[in-house]
Design an enzyme around this catalytic site. Sequence first.
Site, mmCIF file in Angstrom:
data_model
loop_
_atom_site.group_PDB
_atom_site.id
_atom_site.type_symbol
_atom_site.label_atom_id
_atom_site.label_comp_id
_atom_site.label_asym_id
_atom_site.label_seq_id
_atom_site.Cartn_x
_atom_site.Cartn_y
_atom_site.Cartn_z
ATOM 1 N N GLY A 92 37.436 -6.239 -13.596
ATOM 2 C CA GLY A 92 36.313 -6.078 -12.680
ATOM 3 C C GLY A 92 35.413 -7.280 -12.755
ATOM 4 O O GLY A 92 35.846 -8.383 -13.064
ATOM 5 N N CYS A 93 34.152 -7.077 -12.520
ATOM 6 C CA CYS A 93 33.175 -8.160 -12.541
ATOM 7 C C CYS A 93 33.103 -8.783 -13.931
ATOM 8 O O CYS A 93 32.969 -8.076 -14.926
ATOM 9 C CB CYS A 93 31.808 -7.619 -12.131
ATOM 10 S SG CYS A 93 30.509 -8.859 -12.197
ATOM 11 N N PHE A 94 33.179 -10.106 -13.992
ATOM 12 C CA PHE A 94 33.147 -10.759 -15.299
ATOM 13 C C PHE A 94 31.828 -10.579 -16.038
ATOM 14 O O PHE A 94 31.770 -10.700 -17.253
ATOM 15 C CB PHE A 94 33.528 -12.234 -15.240
ATOM 16 C CG PHE A 94 32.962 -13.081 -14.134
ATOM 17 C CD1 PHE A 94 31.674 -12.949 -13.653
ATOM 18 C CD2 PHE A 94 33.763 -14.069 -13.571
ATOM 19 C CE1 PHE A 94 31.183 -13.763 -12.652
ATOM 20 C CE2 PHE A 94 33.278 -14.893 -12.561
ATOM 21 C CZ PHE A 94 31.984 -14.742 -12.101
ATOM 22 N N TRP A 95 30.742 -10.272 -15.341
ATOM 23 C CA TRP A 95 29.463 -10.043 -16.017
ATOM 24 C C TRP A 95 29.556 -8.887 -17.002
ATOM 25 O O TRP A 95 28.946 -8.921 -18.064
ATOM 26 C CB TRP A 95 28.354 -9.740 -15.017
ATOM 27 C CG TRP A 95 28.045 -10.819 -14.039
ATOM 28 C CD1 TRP A 95 28.375 -12.139 -14.122
ATOM 29 C CD2 TRP A 95 27.323 -10.664 -12.818
ATOM 30 N NE1 TRP A 95 27.894 -12.818 -13.017
ATOM 31 C CE2 TRP A 95 27.250 -11.932 -12.203
ATOM 32 C CE3 TRP A 95 26.742 -9.582 -12.181
ATOM 33 C CZ2 TRP A 95 26.605 -12.144 -10.988
ATOM 34 C CZ3 TRP A 95 26.101 -9.783 -10.974
ATOM 35 C CH2 TRP A 95 26.031 -11.055 -10.389
ATOM 36 N N CYS A 96 30.325 -7.848 -16.648
ATOM 37 C CA CYS A 96 30.467 -6.678 -17.524
ATOM 38 C C CYS A 96 31.206 -7.036 -18.803
ATOM 39 O O CYS A 96 30.759 -6.721 -19.907
ATOM 40 C CB CYS A 96 31.210 -5.555 -16.808
ATOM 41 S SG CYS A 96 30.350 -4.883 -15.376
#
Length: 183
Positions: A17-21
């Site tokens: 998913g989103c790399f921020w997570c």
Amino acid sequence: MPDTPATATALATLGGGCFWCLEAVFEEVRGVLRVVSGYAGGTVDAPTYEQVCTGTTGHAEVVQIHFDPSVVSFRTLLEIFFTIHDPTTPNRQGNDRGPQYRSIILYHDEKQKRIAEEVMAELTRAKIYAAPIVTELVPFTRFWPAEDYHQGYFRNHPAQPYCQFVVAPKVEKFRTVFAAWRR
């Protein structure tokens, strides 16, 4: 996070998913020296965020994890990875949709490939998920760091709504389930 001198450093490249997570969680793992958000698994050299968001470059949003294998194993990193994202939804994590959000492990050697196969088989046998695991397992070829404003995003923008409603619950889940691995 500054790189800490270690006797041996290994790499893991994961997308869920989103790399921020993923970045926010793995920055808190004991034995992780550095986490870099970026792009891998695609066909365009030096892709931009805007290009990757079109879903046409073949890249996934990933993190490259520099870790000390004498402190934390690749297997433990995968156990954390499979706990903080849904590996059963192709090209999607929550409301984030598109091939750039797929679940992917880009292995750096045959040992990582074998460990990833073992972990996925164990999760499947244990029926941890209601649907089959669709995580791609592919050889690592190239990593492109994301733009500077993506690095340390959760750390730098904890009040941003996406961070509060999407990233923070994953960080809390890690802190609860893997308390012993927290720095």
